[in-house]
Scaffold this motif. Structure first.
Motif, PDB file in Angstrom:
ATOM      1  N   ARG A 328       0.809  -1.213   0.000  1.00 16.79           N
ATOM      2  CA  ARG A 328       0.000   0.000   0.000  1.00 16.79           C
ATOM      3  C   ARG A 328       0.848   1.270   0.000  1.00 16.79           C
ATOM      4  NH1 ARG A 328      -5.321   0.221   0.684  1.00 16.79           N
ATOM      5  NH2 ARG A 328      -6.482  -1.698   1.109  1.00 16.79           N
ATOM      6  N   TRP A 353       0.390   4.394 -12.989  1.00 20.78           N
ATOM      7  CA  TRP A 353       0.326   2.958 -13.267  1.00 20.78           C
ATOM      8  C   TRP A 353      -0.899   2.371 -12.571  1.00 20.78           C
ATOM      9  CZ3 TRP A 353       4.183  -1.039 -10.883  1.00 20.78           C
ATOM     10  CH2 TRP A 353       4.113  -2.244 -11.582  1.00 20.78           C
ATOM     11  N   ASN A 354      -1.620   1.483 -13.240  1.00 22.91           N
ATOM     12  CA  ASN A 354      -2.877   0.986 -12.677  1.00 22.91           C
ATOM     13  C   ASN A 354      -2.693   0.092 -11.460  1.00 22.91           C
ATOM     14  OD1 ASN A 354      -1.844  -1.290 -14.056  1.00 22.91           O
ATOM     15  ND2 ASN A 354      -3.885  -2.025 -14.595  1.00 22.91           N
ATOM     16  N   HIS A 356      -1.640   0.879  -8.666  1.00 25.52           N
ATOM     17  CA  HIS A 356      -2.088   1.615  -7.490  1.00 25.52           C
ATOM     18  C   HIS A 356      -3.617   1.643  -7.397  1.00 25.52           C
ATOM     19  CE1 HIS A 356       2.059   2.877  -7.058  1.00 25.52           C
ATOM     20  NE2 HIS A 356       2.042   3.371  -8.278  1.00 25.52           N
ATOM     21  N   GLN A 357      -4.282   1.621  -8.540  1.00 24.79           N
ATOM     22  CA  GLN A 357      -5.744   1.657  -8.545  1.00 24.79           C
ATOM     23  C   GLN A 357      -6.352   0.362  -8.020  1.00 24.79           C
ATOM     24  OE1 GLN A 357      -7.066   2.674 -12.501  1.00 24.79           O
ATOM     25  NE2 GLN A 357      -5.412   4.159 -12.772  1.00 24.79           N
ATOM     26  N   ALA A 358      -5.573  -0.713  -8.026  1.00 22.99           N
ATOM     27  CA  ALA A 358      -6.106  -2.000  -7.594  1.00 22.99           C
ATOM     28  C   ALA A 358      -6.597  -1.955  -6.148  1.00 22.99           C
ATOM     29  CB  ALA A 358      -5.042  -3.082  -7.753  1.00 22.99           C
ATOM     30  N   GLU A 360      -8.198   0.324  -4.821  1.00 20.70           N
ATOM     31  CA  GLU A 360      -9.503   0.975  -4.784  1.00 20.70           C
ATOM     32  C   GLU A 360     -10.625   0.028  -5.189  1.00 20.70           C
ATOM     33  OE1 GLU A 360      -9.140   4.325  -7.348  1.00 20.70           O
ATOM     34  OE2 GLU A 360      -7.289   5.045  -6.389  1.00 20.70           O
ATOM     35  N   ILE A 366      -8.082  -5.010 -12.790  1.00 21.02           N
ATOM     36  CA  ILE A 366      -8.001  -3.672 -13.363  1.00 21.02           C
ATOM     37  C   ILE A 366      -7.117  -3.744 -14.610  1.00 21.02           C
ATOM     38  CG2 ILE A 366      -7.369  -1.268 -12.970  1.00 21.02           C
ATOM     39  CD1 ILE A 366      -9.591  -2.180 -11.167  1.00 21.02           C
ATOM     40  N   GLN A 368      -5.299  -1.807 -18.083  1.00 20.06           N
ATOM     41  CA  GLN A 368      -4.775  -0.522 -18.546  1.00 20.06           C
ATOM     42  C   GLN A 368      -3.941  -0.734 -19.804  1.00 20.06           C
ATOM     43  OE1 GLN A 368      -1.595   1.245 -16.189  1.00 20.06           O
ATOM     44  NE2 GLN A 368      -2.402   3.317 -16.569  1.00 20.06           N
ATOM     45  N   GLN A 384      -5.850  -6.567  -6.500  1.00 18.52           N
ATOM     46  CA  GLN A 384      -5.493  -6.487  -5.083  1.00 18.52           C
ATOM     47  C   GLN A 384      -5.764  -7.835  -4.425  1.00 18.52           C
ATOM     48  OE1 GLN A 384      -8.063  -6.517  -2.563  1.00 18.52           O
ATOM     49  NE2 GLN A 384      -6.646  -6.342  -0.834  1.00 18.52           N
ATOM     50  N   GLU A 428      -2.500   5.240 -21.947  1.00 17.45           N
ATOM     51  CA  GLU A 428      -2.184   6.264 -20.957  1.00 17.45           C
ATOM     52  C   GLU A 428      -0.672   6.383 -20.799  1.00 17.45           C
ATOM     53  OE1 GLU A 428      -4.656   6.198 -17.324  1.00 17.45           O
ATOM     54  OE2 GLU A 428      -5.487   4.343 -18.158  1.00 17.45           O
ATOM     55  N   SER A 444       0.804  14.507 -12.136  1.00 12.09           N
ATOM     56  CA  SER A 444       1.015  13.631 -10.979  1.00 12.09           C
ATOM     57  C   SER A 444       2.472  13.565 -10.545  1.00 12.09           C
ATOM     58  CB  SER A 444       0.520  12.206 -11.303  1.00 12.09           C
ATOM     59  OG  SER A 444      -0.854  12.199 -11.596  1.00 12.09           O
TER      60      SER A 444
END
Length: 469
Positions: A328, A353-354, A356-358, A360, A366, A368, A384, A428, A444
């Motif tokens: 995390r 990078w996706n 980090h979105q995992a 959420e 996820i 990308q 995750q 992206e 970012s």
């Protein structure tokens, strides 16, 4: 090789040419053989103290001036840097050093600069250590050494992998009977009895060599229990092979050797539970659907992703992928890449990078499409997962698993379905880490990139307080 000696071949050649002397004449004047002079001039041997004194006496030159040749200074400085205990297992020959300094002087300068920074930081930390009265770690850790070892062998160890595959075939491992087969083999082959019993401090496995009892925590997931039984088989069946690999890797400490053994035990266990050729066939058939692969082989998602990153057998390679495990805080705790995408060794990963979105969307895949600054495009997949044992009070750390491939291989992945792989706008922009990313307009961005100037305009503010030059 001798370190700290002076290689001044270029200066000696210039000195001889200025005196219009042949090698034979010059050698005679300073009292050495012609062959020795030839070796000095070609930087094959350093000059001795006697030769230095003779040169100073016969030609009335300052000794300090003799070492001012750029290549000669560079050769000496590089040799000194590589004599540091940091490079204990690498002793370059003089010829290697000459090739670097003569053909890649920029690289030699960069290495020397890095070494100097390392020395300065070490001295500062040592001073801090004296003041604070506590130890400060300044060298590469055994864990880092082992991680680099696996990286540079392409995360594939042929002898271990093929032996684990052979044993899996001999045991006749099947998905619905793996647990019984592993436990039965431990008892028949090694007299080790497997029992299931809760253990303190969230331990997964404990082996008592005297009683020949392997205790496995019953609260661990089924795939973890099977994996720990396979690790015990690795320790018994492949002990000599594993010890030879770990000892032959050239680690600087015994601690690194011990850490490597653990990694090799885990490698063998993964290869036993997911034998190479059957796993490769399944990966192709299921189009790298990690959830279906986990179900077919009775493995965890992490075990499957890790195994996919090891499919590097010569003549029978899988799709080249990258794999990472991120906590995390953004720390990359596992990493390997057979693609052009290489993870940053220091600092956090790109926030775009996706992976980090995992966090959420727990438990959900996820996807990308991403493009790095070098123009290479990737299919990225992240999910995750929680680890640990069951129970309200047990620790269950959370991680993101990141997996992907270069876009030319995307059709081999089920995750590419319904994505527009041909439209550049679908991709992206991501980087490796902010400190080495050259993108100048990223909202970012955490810190400016190295080697780039920044400009601050007090009358204008954008997403970052500076412009990158």
């Amino acid at each position: 090789m001798a370190i700290g000696k002076l290689f001044i071949g270029r200066k000696v050649r210039e000195l001889r040419a200025a005196s219009n002397a042949t090698q034979s004449q010059f050698a005679e004047r300073i009292g050495i053989s012609t062959s020795y002079l030839n070796q000095i001039e070609n930087n094959q041997r350093p000059v001795s103290a006697a030769v230095l004194l003779a040169l100073a006496d016969k030609f009335q030159l300052d000794l300090a001036e003799l070492s001012t040749g750029e290549s000669d200074r560079l050769l000496s400085a590089l040799a000194e840097a590589l004599s540091d205990p940091l490079f204990d297992n690498y002793a370059p020959s003089l010829q290697e050093l000459k090739l670097v300094t003569q053909n890649a002087p920029g690289l030699a300068h960069a290495l020397i600069t890095v070494h100097q920074a390392y020395r300065r930081n070490s001295e500062q930390l040592a001073s801090m250590d004296d003041r604070l009265g506590r130890a400060v770690a300044v060298e590469t850790t055994p864990y880092d050494e082992v991680r680099d070892f696996f990286h540079f062998v392409d995360n594939y160890l042929h002898d271990l992998d093929t032996e684990a595959e052979r044993l899996a075939g001999e045991l006749g491992l099947r998905d619905n009977s793996r647990h019984a087969v592993l436990a039965d083999h431990l008892e028949r082959a090694y007299g080790i009895r497997v029992v299931y019993q809760p253990m303190a401090e969230n331990a997964l496995r404990r082996f008592d060599a005297e009683s020949r009892i392997l205790t496995i925590n019953p609260y661990a997931p089924a795939e973890t229990r099977d994996f720990q039984a396979a690790v015990q088989i690795a320790q018994m069946h492949a002990a000599e092979r594993i010890d030879a690999i770990a000892r032959g890797a050239g680690f600087r400490t015994d601690e690194a050797v011990d850490v490597c053994r653990i990694g090799l035990h885990n490698y063998f266990a993964g290869a036993l539970i997911m034998p190479y050729q059957s796993f490769l066939r399944a990966a192709r058939e299921l189009r790298h659907d990690i959830e279906l692969l986990a179900a077919r082989f009775g493995a965890s998602l992490e075990q499957v992703c890790h195994r996919l990153s090891t499919l590097q057998r010569p003549g029978l390679k899988g799709v080249p992928i990258f794999f990472a495990r991120i906590d995390r805080a953004g720390n990359i705790t596992k990493r390997h890449s057979a693609t052009k995408l290489q993870f940053a060794r220091f600092g956090a990963a790109c926030p775009l990078w996706n992976a980090h979105q995992a966090f959420e969307a727990p438990g959900r895949i996820i996807r990308q499409l991403a493009e790095t600054p070098d123009g290479v495009r990737y299919l990225c997949v992240a999910i995750q997962v929680n680890k640990g044992l069951g129970g309200f009070r047990s620790q269950q750390p959370s991680y993101a698993l990141a997996l992907g491939c270069e876009i030319s291989y995307a059709e081999a992945f089920v995750y590419a379905d319904d994505l527009n792989l041909t439209d550049r706008a679908s991709f992206e922009p991501i980087g490796i880490s902010c400190r080495i990313c050259e993108r100048v307009n990223c909202a970012s961005r955490a810190v400016p990139p190295f080697r780039r100037r920044i400009f601050v305009d007090p009358d204008r503010r954008e997403t970052t307080p500076y412009r990158i030059g």
